[in-house]
Design an enzyme around this catalytic site. Structure first.
Site, PDB file in Angstrom:
ATOM      1  N   ASP A   1      -8.159  22.401 -27.204  1.00 55.83           N
ATOM      2  CA  ASP A   1      -6.756  22.436 -26.810  1.00 55.83           C
ATOM      3  C   ASP A   1      -6.587  23.534 -25.767  1.00 55.83           C
ATOM      4  OD1 ASP A   1      -6.275  20.458 -28.613  1.00 55.83           O
ATOM      5  OD2 ASP A   1      -5.162  21.694 -30.039  1.00 55.83           O
TER       6      ASP A   1
ATOM      7  N   ASP B   1       1.408  10.759 -33.036  1.00 57.24           N
ATOM      8  CA  ASP B   1       1.493  11.987 -33.816  1.00 57.24           C
ATOM      9  C   ASP B   1       2.598  11.811 -34.847  1.00 57.24           C
ATOM     10  OD1 ASP B   1      -0.419  13.120 -32.069  1.00 57.24           O
ATOM     11  OD2 ASP B   1       1.182  13.608 -30.650  1.00 57.24           O
TER      12      ASP B   1
END
Length: 245
Positions: free
Chosen positions: A8, A129
């Site tokens: 990330d 998500d």
């Protein structure tokens, strides 16, 4: 089942968030290129990269780092975060990215979703998500009224070839994946699903590998902190997949 290490990106560096919270961040000193090279040497093929700044702002931000990894390593890259247009997707593909992960735009514009699947085919991946079963967008900062199962099934009908399913409650927590939600989602969409969130043990990977329709699992914090090794993770997933077949 493939094991896919994850990076990330935020502020030009490697980070991990807990449950998607930008206020609960762990920053790592690792250089992304060196990290990817290390994982490749240990047996990984794919690497998942998320531009967190891009996801929050709605446009790719850490593009220089993505390009650097693509140009300086042989990793098969799966990249998302702030990709809201086909122009952005083609730029990433031209850089050497194999799969582009779309999230927010597909959840809010079904016409664009159909166009994207028709144009990019296998190179387009849907990122779903979920928080308590509901879809979250804009870097997980905004909740929607859509269920993950409903949206997933709808996008599969429009031509989606692959999904990355993340249960936000488990992401970055090292407390194990939400196997029930993952299995329900894989059954609902009927196309390959990449599991994301919560992997902290080799048993987690073995259990994910047993779920029909799940062909890969993303591992982030557990690799970054040395809790799991890439070679042993691959062995655990491969062993479970073999037994399952």
């Amino acid at each position: 089942m493939l094991v896919i290490p994850a990076i990330d990106l935020r502020g030009g560096g490697v980070v991990r968030l807990r449950q998607g919270s930008f206020q609960d961040e762990t920053r790592y000193s690792a250089n992304p290129v060196d990290l990817v090279r290390q994982w490749l040497e240990q047996g990984a093929e794919w690497v998942h990269m998320v531009d967190l700044d891009g996801a929050k702002s709605g446009r790719p931000v850490n593009t220089a780092l993505v390009r650097e990894v693509a140009e300086q390593t042989t990793a098969k890259l799966q990249v998302g975060g702030g990709v809201r247009s086909l122009e952005h997707a083609h730029w990433l593909i031209d850089c050497g990215v194999r799969r582009v992960v779309f999230g927010t735009r597909l959840a809010t514009d079904l016409g664009f979703a159909a166009e994207t699947f028709a144009e990019l085919g296998e190179k387009a991946v849907v990122g779903i998500d979920a928080k308590d079963g509901m879809v979250a967008v804009a870097g997980w900062t905004e909740a929607t009224s859509q269920t993950a199962l409903g949206l997933g099934a709808k996008l599969a009908e429009l031509g989606a070839k692959r999904f990355v399913f993340t249960d936000i409650a488990t992401d970055g927590m090292l407390a194990g994946p939400n196997l029930e939600a993952l299995a329900e989602f894989a059954e609902a969409v009927g196309v390959p699903v990449v599991a994301s969130g919560g992997v902290s043990t080799y048993d987690d990977l073995a259990e994910i590998a047993e779920i029909p329709g799940v062909d890969a699992a993303i591992v982030g914090r557990a690799f970054l902190e040395g809790r799991l090794s890439v070679p042993e993770a691959i062995q655990a997933a491969t062993r479970a997949s073999t037994l399952q077949s």
